[in-house]
Write a protein that holds these residues in place. Structure first.
Motif, PDB file in Angstrom:
ATOM      1  N   VAL A 104      39.993  45.554  -4.643  1.00  0.00           N
ATOM      2  CA  VAL A 104      39.585  44.837  -5.853  1.00  0.00           C
ATOM      3  C   VAL A 104      38.949  43.505  -5.467  1.00  0.00           C
ATOM      4  CG1 VAL A 104      40.377  43.832  -8.019  1.00  0.00           C
ATOM      5  CG2 VAL A 104      41.373  45.958  -7.225  1.00  0.00           C
ATOM      6  N   ARG A 105      39.465  42.908  -4.386  1.00  0.00           N
ATOM      7  CA  ARG A 105      38.883  41.627  -3.965  1.00  0.00           C
ATOM      8  C   ARG A 105      37.477  41.815  -3.406  1.00  0.00           C
ATOM      9  NH1 ARG A 105      41.697  37.977  -0.314  1.00  0.00           N
ATOM     10  NH2 ARG A 105      42.449  39.823   0.781  1.00  0.00           N
ATOM     11  N   VAL A 106      37.207  42.967  -2.812  1.00  0.00           N
ATOM     12  CA  VAL A 106      35.838  43.257  -2.382  1.00  0.00           C
ATOM     13  C   VAL A 106      34.951  43.455  -3.607  1.00  0.00           C
ATOM     14  CG1 VAL A 106      34.336  44.923  -1.219  1.00  0.00           C
ATOM     15  CG2 VAL A 106      36.465  44.193  -0.142  1.00  0.00           C
ATOM     16  N   ALA A 107      35.475  44.127  -4.630  1.00  0.00           N
ATOM     17  CA  ALA A 107      34.715  44.305  -5.877  1.00  0.00           C
ATOM     18  C   ALA A 107      34.347  42.935  -6.456  1.00  0.00           C
ATOM     19  CB  ALA A 107      35.527  45.121  -6.887  1.00  0.00           C
ATOM     20  N   VAL A 108      35.297  42.024  -6.459  1.00  0.00           N
ATOM     21  CA  VAL A 108      35.045  40.663  -6.962  1.00  0.00           C
ATOM     22  C   VAL A 108      33.949  39.993  -6.134  1.00  0.00           C
ATOM     23  CG1 VAL A 108      36.046  38.340  -7.150  1.00  0.00           C
ATOM     24  CG2 VAL A 108      37.334  40.326  -7.968  1.00  0.00           C
ATOM     25  N   ALA A 109      34.066  40.109  -4.812  1.00  0.00           N
ATOM     26  CA  ALA A 109      33.085  39.468  -3.927  1.00  0.00           C
ATOM     27  C   ALA A 109      31.693  40.055  -4.160  1.00  0.00           C
ATOM     28  CB  ALA A 109      33.497  39.656  -2.465  1.00  0.00           C
ATOM     29  N   LEU A 110      31.586  41.370  -4.298  1.00  0.00           N
ATOM     30  CA  LEU A 110      30.276  42.004  -4.490  1.00  0.00           C
ATOM     31  C   LEU A 110      29.650  41.564  -5.809  1.00  0.00           C
ATOM     32  CD1 LEU A 110      30.981  45.650  -3.220  1.00  0.00           C
ATOM     33  CD2 LEU A 110      29.715  43.839  -2.040  1.00  0.00           C
ATOM     34  N   VAL A 111      30.443  41.557  -6.870  1.00  0.00           N
ATOM     35  CA  VAL A 111      29.918  41.140  -8.178  1.00  0.00           C
ATOM     36  C   VAL A 111      29.460  39.684  -8.117  1.00  0.00           C
ATOM     37  CG1 VAL A 111      30.492  40.694 -10.597  1.00  0.00           C
ATOM     38  CG2 VAL A 111      31.304  42.790  -9.490  1.00  0.00           C
ATOM     39  N   ARG A 153      31.585  44.858   9.621  1.00  0.00           N
ATOM     40  CA  ARG A 153      30.396  44.717  10.453  1.00  0.00           C
ATOM     41  C   ARG A 153      29.232  44.184   9.617  1.00  0.00           C
ATOM     42  NH1 ARG A 153      26.743  48.277   8.784  1.00  0.00           N
ATOM     43  NH2 ARG A 153      27.293  50.413   8.231  1.00  0.00           N
ATOM     44  N   ASP A 154      28.152  43.809  10.290  1.00  0.00           N
ATOM     45  CA  ASP A 154      26.966  43.324   9.579  1.00  0.00           C
ATOM     46  C   ASP A 154      26.434  44.404   8.637  1.00  0.00           C
ATOM     47  OD1 ASP A 154      26.951  40.856  10.713  1.00  0.00           O
ATOM     48  OD2 ASP A 154      25.499  41.337  12.281  1.00  0.00           O
ATOM     49  N   VAL A 155      26.135  43.989   7.425  1.00  0.00           N
ATOM     50  CA  VAL A 155      25.564  44.894   6.437  1.00  0.00           C
ATOM     51  C   VAL A 155      24.044  44.863   6.585  1.00  0.00           C
ATOM     52  CG1 VAL A 155      25.326  45.301   3.949  1.00  0.00           C
ATOM     53  CG2 VAL A 155      27.487  44.451   4.872  1.00  0.00           C
ATOM     54  N   THR A 156      23.400  46.030   6.525  1.00  0.00           N
ATOM     55  CA  THR A 156      21.938  46.053   6.631  1.00  0.00           C
ATOM     56  C   THR A 156      21.321  45.710   5.271  1.00  0.00           C
ATOM     57  OG1 THR A 156      21.666  48.366   5.975  1.00  0.00           O
ATOM     58  CG2 THR A 156      22.108  47.941   8.316  1.00  0.00           C
ATOM     59  N   GLU A 157      20.023  45.414   5.302  1.00  0.00           N
ATOM     60  CA  GLU A 157      19.316  45.078   4.074  1.00  0.00           C
ATOM     61  C   GLU A 157      19.384  46.246   3.075  1.00  0.00           C
ATOM     62  OE1 GLU A 157      18.253  41.939   3.894  1.00  0.00           O
ATOM     63  OE2 GLU A 157      17.707  42.278   1.796  1.00  0.00           O
ATOM     64  N   ALA A 158      19.203  47.465   3.573  1.00  0.00           N
ATOM     65  CA  ALA A 158      19.233  48.644   2.691  1.00  0.00           C
ATOM     66  C   ALA A 158      20.621  48.839   2.087  1.00  0.00           C
ATOM     67  CB  ALA A 158      18.819  49.891   3.475  1.00  0.00           C
ATOM     68  N   GLU A 159      21.653  48.639   2.913  1.00  0.00           N
ATOM     69  CA  GLU A 159      23.025  48.766   2.407  1.00  0.00           C
ATOM     70  C   GLU A 159      23.309  47.696   1.354  1.00  0.00           C
ATOM     71  OE1 GLU A 159      25.180  50.581   6.419  1.00  0.00           O
ATOM     72  OE2 GLU A 159      25.013  48.416   6.161  1.00  0.00           O
ATOM     73  N   ALA A 160      22.805  46.478   1.616  1.00  0.00           N
ATOM     74  CA  ALA A 160      23.027  45.385   0.676  1.00  0.00           C
ATOM     75  C   ALA A 160      22.367  45.689  -0.667  1.00  0.00           C
ATOM     76  CB  ALA A 160      22.483  44.079   1.255  1.00  0.00           C
ATOM     77  N   ARG A 161      21.159  46.277  -0.617  1.00  0.00           N
ATOM     78  CA  ARG A 161      20.473  46.630  -1.874  1.00  0.00           C
ATOM     79  C   ARG A 161      21.265  47.686  -2.636  1.00  0.00           C
ATOM     80  NH1 ARG A 161      15.661  45.994   0.977  1.00  0.00           N
ATOM     81  NH2 ARG A 161      15.597  48.214   1.467  1.00  0.00           N
ATOM     82  N   GLU A 162      21.801  48.658  -1.906  1.00  0.00           N
ATOM     83  CA  GLU A 162      22.592  49.707  -2.548  1.00  0.00           C
ATOM     84  C   GLU A 162      23.870  49.101  -3.163  1.00  0.00           C
ATOM     85  OE1 GLU A 162      23.176  53.036   0.061  1.00  0.00           O
ATOM     86  OE2 GLU A 162      24.454  54.087  -1.383  1.00  0.00           O
ATOM     87  N   GLY A 200      28.763  38.155   4.385  1.00  0.00           N
ATOM     88  CA  GLY A 200      29.651  36.995   4.266  1.00  0.00           C
ATOM     89  C   GLY A 200      30.723  37.203   3.213  1.00  0.00           C
ATOM     90  N   GLY A 201      30.313  37.724   2.044  1.00  0.00           N
ATOM     91  CA  GLY A 201      31.260  37.942   0.953  1.00  0.00           C
ATOM     92  C   GLY A 201      32.335  38.950   1.332  1.00  0.00           C
ATOM     93  N   MET A 202      31.923  40.033   2.009  1.00  0.00           N
ATOM     94  CA  MET A 202      32.888  41.069   2.376  1.00  0.00           C
ATOM     95  C   MET A 202      33.787  40.604   3.513  1.00  0.00           C
ATOM     96  SD  MET A 202      30.436  44.390   1.999  1.00  0.00           S
ATOM     97  CE  MET A 202      31.747  45.603   1.999  1.00  0.00           C
ATOM     98  N   ARG A 203      33.214  39.823   4.421  1.00  0.00           N
ATOM     99  CA  ARG A 203      34.003  39.333   5.554  1.00  0.00           C
ATOM    100  C   ARG A 203      35.068  38.338   5.121  1.00  0.00           C
ATOM    101  NH1 ARG A 203      29.752  38.542  10.236  1.00  0.00           N
ATOM    102  NH2 ARG A 203      29.689  40.776  10.668  1.00  0.00           N
TER     103      ARG A 203
END
Ligand SMILES: [Zn+2]
Length: 180
Positions: A2-9, A44-53, A34-37
């Motif tokens: 849930v805390r990851v959900a908060v960070a992503l939003v 691990r580092d999120v790619t640009e495509a993953e971040a867009r998704e 940064g938010g997920m970490r």
């Protein structure tokens, strides 16, 4: 989860943050990582495509927080169920990197963003299906729509951050000063 959900939003959806307009920065991958970490240091580092998704996932997750904050648990539940169905969230115990056995939730594609979407949907489903269904919120400070999960004992949280809490306190203090 849930805390990851908060960070992503909070990192990936536009709106307002602590009194100012907010738009996700051009470095979407960096801000997502940064938010997920902040929640999972080993992310691990999120790619640009993953971040867009994940930004698309974050829009859907925000709808759940908004409905729950409005007290519309029915709508929140329908939205979470839709996400669970689309991500086909599937629990699986895993053990890796020297960690003890722990539960993962996988989507069918085996992609990082899909797995996190499944995890976040599951986390929100667990909250909404429990006595803590009223613990998902949207900041009530003026010009802020960042979200939070209230883990306080009394469940009286109303703000995304102490920054917003202090903004509201200061404004109330000034208003009292003017009235006197
Ligand atoms: Zn706020």
């Amino acid at each position: 989860m849930v805390r990851v959900a908060v960070a992503l939003v909070n990192e990936l959806t536009p709106g307002e943050r602590r009194g100012r307009p907010y738009a996700p920065p051009p470095d979407l991958a960096g801000v997502t990582t940064g938010g997920m970490r902040a929640v999972y240091p080993s992310q691990r580092d999120v790619t640009e495509a993953e971040a867009r998704e994940l930004a698309g996932v974050a829009e859907r997750l925000r709808e759940v927080f908004t409905a729950a904050a409005d007290g519309d648990i029915d709508t929140a539940a329908v939205r979470v169920n839709a996400l669970l169905e689309e991500t086909r969230a599937r629990p699986m115990l895993e053990r890796h990197d020297g960690e003890p056995w722990h539960l993962h939730f996988h989507g069918p594609g085996g992609t990082m963003a899909g797995d996190w979407a499944a995890s976040c949907a599951t986390g929100l489903a667990v909250v909404l299906g429990s006595e803590f269904h009223d613990r998902l919120g949207v900041c009530t400070a003026p010009h802020c729509d960042r979200v939070y999960v209230d883990v306080s004992r009394n469940g009286t949280r109303r703000f995304c951050s102490t920054a917003c809490q202090n903004r509201v306190k200061t404004a109330a203090f000034r208003a009292r000063g003017r009235a006197e």
